[in-house]
Design an enzyme around this catalytic site. Structure first.
Site, PDB file in Angstrom:
ATOM      1  N   LYS A  24      16.997  58.093   7.312  1.00 33.79           N
ATOM      2  CA  LYS A  24      17.875  57.367   8.245  1.00 33.79           C
ATOM      3  C   LYS A  24      18.334  58.282   9.376  1.00 33.79           C
ATOM      4  O   LYS A  24      18.255  57.909  10.551  1.00 33.79           O
ATOM      5  CB  LYS A  24      19.072  56.812   7.470  1.00 33.79           C
ATOM      6  CG  LYS A  24      20.087  56.088   8.321  1.00 33.79           C
ATOM      7  CD  LYS A  24      20.895  55.122   7.494  1.00 33.79           C
ATOM      8  CE  LYS A  24      22.071  55.764   6.793  1.00 33.79           C
ATOM      9  NZ  LYS A  24      23.193  56.073   7.706  1.00 33.79           N
ATOM     10  N   GLY A 101      27.901  54.683  11.746  1.00 36.82           N
ATOM     11  CA  GLY A 101      28.662  55.772  12.364  1.00 36.82           C
ATOM     12  C   GLY A 101      27.765  56.650  13.226  1.00 36.82           C
ATOM     13  O   GLY A 101      28.172  57.132  14.292  1.00 36.82           O
ATOM     14  N   ARG A 129      36.952  53.664  11.093  1.00 40.54           N
ATOM     15  CA  ARG A 129      36.568  55.069  10.829  1.00 40.54           C
ATOM     16  C   ARG A 129      36.981  55.980  11.993  1.00 40.54           C
ATOM     17  O   ARG A 129      37.031  55.536  13.135  1.00 40.54           O
ATOM     18  CB  ARG A 129      35.062  55.144  10.544  1.00 40.54           C
ATOM     19  CG  ARG A 129      34.702  54.394   9.260  1.00 40.54           C
ATOM     20  CD  ARG A 129      33.227  54.435   8.971  1.00 40.54           C
ATOM     21  NE  ARG A 129      32.762  55.790   8.737  1.00 40.54           N
ATOM     22  CZ  ARG A 129      31.477  56.129   8.662  1.00 40.54           C
ATOM     23  NH1 ARG A 129      30.546  55.212   8.811  1.00 40.54           N
ATOM     24  NH2 ARG A 129      31.139  57.371   8.437  1.00 40.54           N
ATOM     25  N   SER A 174      30.507  68.110  10.472  1.00 39.03           N
ATOM     26  CA  SER A 174      29.990  66.766  10.730  1.00 39.03           C
ATOM     27  C   SER A 174      28.797  66.821  11.663  1.00 39.03           C
ATOM     28  O   SER A 174      28.896  67.270  12.804  1.00 39.03           O
ATOM     29  CB  SER A 174      31.088  65.892  11.345  1.00 39.03           C
ATOM     30  OG  SER A 174      30.498  64.766  11.977  1.00 39.03           O
ATOM     31  N   ASP A 323      26.650  62.580   1.070  1.00 41.67           N
ATOM     32  CA  ASP A 323      26.276  61.159   0.935  1.00 41.67           C
ATOM     33  C   ASP A 323      25.860  60.799  -0.495  1.00 41.67           C
ATOM     34  O   ASP A 323      25.704  59.623  -0.817  1.00 41.67           O
ATOM     35  CB  ASP A 323      25.115  60.822   1.880  1.00 41.67           C
ATOM     36  CG  ASP A 323      25.572  60.768   3.337  1.00 41.67           C
ATOM     37  OD1 ASP A 323      26.794  60.692   3.586  1.00 41.67           O
ATOM     38  OD2 ASP A 323      24.709  60.805   4.223  1.00 41.67           O
ATOM     39  N   LYS A 350      34.201  57.311   4.949  1.00 39.93           N
ATOM     40  CA  LYS A 350      32.808  56.859   5.072  1.00 39.93           C
ATOM     41  C   LYS A 350      32.799  55.329   5.165  1.00 39.93           C
ATOM     42  O   LYS A 350      33.813  54.723   5.480  1.00 39.93           O
ATOM     43  CB  LYS A 350      31.974  57.379   3.893  1.00 39.93           C
ATOM     44  CG  LYS A 350      31.822  58.901   3.885  1.00 39.93           C
ATOM     45  CD  LYS A 350      30.950  59.388   5.019  1.00 39.93           C
ATOM     46  CE  LYS A 350      30.759  60.892   5.001  1.00 39.93           C
ATOM     47  NZ  LYS A 350      30.115  61.392   6.203  1.00 39.93           N
ATOM     48  N   ARG A 354      35.062  56.188  -0.355  1.00 40.17           N
ATOM     49  CA  ARG A 354      34.103  56.354  -1.453  1.00 40.17           C
ATOM     50  C   ARG A 354      34.688  57.056  -2.669  1.00 40.17           C
ATOM     51  O   ARG A 354      34.102  56.960  -3.754  1.00 40.17           O
ATOM     52  CB  ARG A 354      32.848  57.098  -0.972  1.00 40.17           C
ATOM     53  CG  ARG A 354      31.922  56.207  -0.196  1.00 40.17           C
ATOM     54  CD  ARG A 354      30.584  56.854   0.095  1.00 40.17           C
ATOM     55  NE  ARG A 354      29.771  55.921   0.859  1.00 40.17           N
ATOM     56  CZ  ARG A 354      28.857  56.277   1.744  1.00 40.17           C
ATOM     57  NH1 ARG A 354      28.614  57.549   1.979  1.00 40.17           N
ATOM     58  NH2 ARG A 354      28.166  55.361   2.384  1.00 40.17           N
TER      59      ARG A 354
HETATM   60  C1  S3P Z   1      24.944  61.591   9.305  1.00 35.72           C
HETATM   61  C2  S3P Z   1      25.910  62.526   9.087  1.00 35.72           C
HETATM   62  C3  S3P Z   1      26.878  62.474   7.992  1.00 35.72           C
HETATM   63  C4  S3P Z   1      26.431  61.494   6.913  1.00 35.72           C
HETATM   64  C5  S3P Z   1      25.957  60.195   7.471  1.00 35.72           C
HETATM   65  C6  S3P Z   1      24.784  60.422   8.416  1.00 35.72           C
HETATM   66  C7  S3P Z   1      24.052  61.749  10.455  1.00 35.72           C
HETATM   67  O1  S3P Z   1      28.119  62.037   8.490  1.00 35.72           O
HETATM   68  O2  S3P Z   1      27.487  61.278   6.011  1.00 35.72           O
HETATM   69  O3  S3P Z   1      25.547  59.331   6.455  1.00 35.72           O
HETATM   70  O4  S3P Z   1      23.006  61.086  10.524  1.00 35.72           O
HETATM   71  O5  S3P Z   1      24.388  62.552  11.326  1.00 35.72           O
HETATM   72  P1  S3P Z   1      29.147  63.040   9.223  1.00 35.72           P
HETATM   73  O6  S3P Z   1      28.430  63.671  10.323  1.00 35.72           O
HETATM   74  O7  S3P Z   1      30.259  62.165   9.690  1.00 35.72           O
HETATM   75  O8  S3P Z   1      29.594  64.012   8.181  1.00 35.72           O
END
Ligand code: S3P
Length: 437
Positions: A24, A101, A129, A174, A323, A350, A354
Site C-alpha cells: 500500500k 492518511g 486524525r 512518521s 501497523d 490510526k 487501535r
Molecule cells: C504510512 C505510514 C505510517 C503507517 C501507515 C502508512 C505510509 O503512518 O502507519 O499505515 O504509507 O507512509 P505514519 O507515517 O503516520 O506513522
C-alpha cells in the site's frame, strides 16, 4: 454501506500459497511521484484497494491521466502520464482522501507548493486524525495551509505558493510527515533537512533517489535539495505488502495444522518488525530467495504451525511494526506467558484507536488483554472462543479479528468485515482458499 456480520468458522487446516497484493505505501508513492514526473510510467502490481484508489481519484481531479487494468485475482497495472510538477491543475472539486492518511498527508505536502487552491477532506475517521503534524512544518516552509479546530484537523485548505527549505525535527517517527515535507522540499528554495526519533519506512526516499532527486543521509538526518528538473518517471513492480502478509504469518503460526507460503513479499527492514517479533516468540518462519524488486528488498516467506511465547516490545523497535500491532496482539493472545507492548501511543490516532479497539475486541473472544495509556499487556490463554466482534471500520482490526476467529473455538460473527478492502481487497477469498487447502 454497513454489511451484515461475516461468519468465520475455524478451518481444520490452513494450507497453501498466498500471493499478497501490492504494498500500500509503495503504491501510493509510485502514483504520486510519477504523477509529477516528466513522462509516462507503468506500475505493475499496483494495489487496487480503496486507499490507493482514493489517491488515484485525487490525482485525476488534479489533471493527471491514468488507467488501471485489473487482471485476475489481485494483480493490476497502473499506467500514468506525468507532466511534471507544472502539469498539476487546480481541482474543480474537493479532494477526498476517504480513509487514507497517506493520501491526505502526502498530497498536503505536494500541493503546498503548487500555485492554486486545494481542499482535502476525508471520511469521519480521517477527519478526526491529527493533521497539525503536517500543517505546522509546512507553514514554517511558508505554506498557506489551514485546518479545522485550530489547524489540527481536516478538511485542509491549501493556497499553494513559494516554499523555503527548513530544518525539521519531528517529534513523531512518521513516514507520512517525512514524505509530505520531502514533497514540499522538492519545490522549495534551499535545502530541507529532516530528523525523526526513529527511522520510519523509507519508501519515499528510495523512490525519489531512483527518480533523480538529490537526497542524502547525514547521520540521523535526511538532506534534500530542491529539484533542478522534473523527476524522471519510474517504471516499477510493487512488491507484495508485508502488512498484508502479516496476517497470514500470525494465522499460520497459531493454527495447529498450517503451512502457508507467501512468495514475493516486501521485506524492507523499516517494515519487518513483526517478522522479528514472531521469530523471537518462537514462530517457525523461513525467509528465502532474497532479491531486489523495484528498488525494494523482497523475499519468499513460509510459516508453519508453531508454539509461541510472550515477549516485550518497546522503544524505537515499535516503529518497524506499528501497523502490525493488532496482528501481533492476536499472536500474543495465544502465546505462553505475557506479552508487553509499550511505546505505541501512536496507535490511538490510526484509523481507529487501535489500543482500545484491539483490547476490547480481543477480550470479546476470550483474550486476557489490558489497555495502558501507551501500550497493551496480553496474558496468553489456552484458547480463544468465537464470539460477535466488530472491526469498528478499521481494516487492520477486521483482518486481525478474522485471524483470531480462524484459530478460535466455535464461530465468530465479525461486523465491519468489509473494511479489509481498504488495504487488502482479496483478503476474504484468500482466507477461504487457505481454509479449504
Ligand atoms: C504510512 C505510514 C505510517 C503507517 C501507515 C502508512 C505510509 O503512518 O502507519 O499505515 O504509507 O507512509 P505514519 O507515517 O503516520 O506513522
Amino acid at each position: 454501506m454497513r454489511q451484515p456480520p461475516r461468519r468465520i468458522s475455524p478451518p481444520r487446516s490452513l494450507r497453501g500459497t498466498v500471493i499478497v497484493p501490492g504494498d500500500k505505501s509503495i503504491s501510493h508513492r509510485a502514483a504520486i511521484l510519477n504523477a509529477v514526473a516528466a513522462g509516462p510510467a507503468t506500475i505493475e502490481n499496483f494495489l487496487p484497494a480503496d486507499d490507493c484508489l482514493a489517491t488515484l481519484d485525487c490525482l485525476r481531479a488534479l489533471g493527471v491521466s491514468w488507467s488501471l487494468e485489473r487482471g485476475g485475482d489481485e494483480s493490476s497495472r497502473l499506467s500514468l502520464t506525468g507532466r511534471g510538477l507544472g502539469g498539476l491543475r487546480e481541482s474543480a472539486e474537493v479532494l477526498d482522501a476517504r480513509n487514507s492518511g497517506t493520501t491526505m498527508r502526502l498530497l498536503a505536502g505536494l500541493l503546498a507548493g503548487r500555485p492554486f487552491r486545494s481542499i482535502i477532506t476525508g471520511d469521519e475517521s480521517l477527519r478526526s486524525r491529527p493533521m497539525g503534524r503536517v500543517i505546522l512544518p509546512l507553514r514554517e516552509m511558508g505554506a498557506d495551509i489551514r485546518g479545522r479546530e485550530g489547524d489540527s484537523l481536516a478538511p485542509l485548505t491549501i493556497q499553494g505558493g513559494p516554499l523555503r527549505g527548513i530544518h525539521h525535527r519531528s517529534p513523531v517517527a512518521s513516514a507520512q510527515v517525512k514524505s509530505a515535507l520531502l514533497l514540499a522540499g522538492l519545490q522549495a528554495q534551499g535545502e530541507t533537512t529532516l530528523e525523526e526519533p526513529a527511522r520510519s519506512r523509507d519508501h519515499t526516499e528510495r523512490m525519489l533517489r531512483a527518480m533523480g532527486a538529490d537526497l542524502s543521509e547525514e547521520g540521523n538526518a535526511l538532506r534534500l535539495s530542491p529539484l533542478k528538473q522534473d523527476l524522471a518517471p519510474l517504471n516499477l513492480r510493487v512488491p507484495g505488502d508485508f502488512s498484508g502478509a502479516a496476517f497470514w504469518l500470525v494465522a499460520g503460526a497459531l493454527h495447529p495444522d498450517a503451512e502457508i507460503v507467501l512468495p514475493g513479499v516486501g521485506v524492507n527492514p523499516t517494515r519487518t518488525g513483526l517478522l522479528d517479533a514472531l521469530q523471537e516468540m518462537g514462530a517457525d518462519i523461513a525467509v528465502s530467495g532474497e532479491r531486489e524488486v523495484g528498488g525494494e528488498p523482497v523475499a519468499d516467506l513460509r510459516v508453519r504451525s508453531s508454539k509461541l511465547k510472550g515477549i516485550v516490545i518497546e522503544g524505537l523497535a515499535v516503529v518497524r511494526l506499528i501497523d502490525e500491532v493488532p496482528a501481533l496482539a492476536v499472536a500474543a493472545a495465544l502465546a505462553r506467558g505475557r506479552t508487553v507492548i509499550r511505546d505505541v501511543g501512536e496507535l490511538r490516532v490510526k484509523e481507529s484507536d487501535r489500543i482500545l479497539a484491539t483490547v476490547q475486541e480481543l477480550r470479546r473472544l476470550g483474550a486476557r488483554a489490558e489497555e495502558h495509556p501507551n501500550g497493551l499487556v496480553i496474558e496468553g490463554v489456552e484458547a480463544l472462543r468465537g464470539a460477535p466482534c466488530d472491526s469498528r471500520g478499521d481494516h487492520r482490526l477486521a483482518m486481525a479479528l478474522a485471524v483470531a476467529g480462524t484459530v478460535a473455538r466455535g464461530g465468530t460473527a465479525l461486523s465491519g468485515a468489509e473494511a479489509a478492502s481498504v488495504s487488502y481487497p482479496g483478503f476474504w477469498q484468500h482466507l477461504n482458499e487457505l481454509g479449504s487447502g
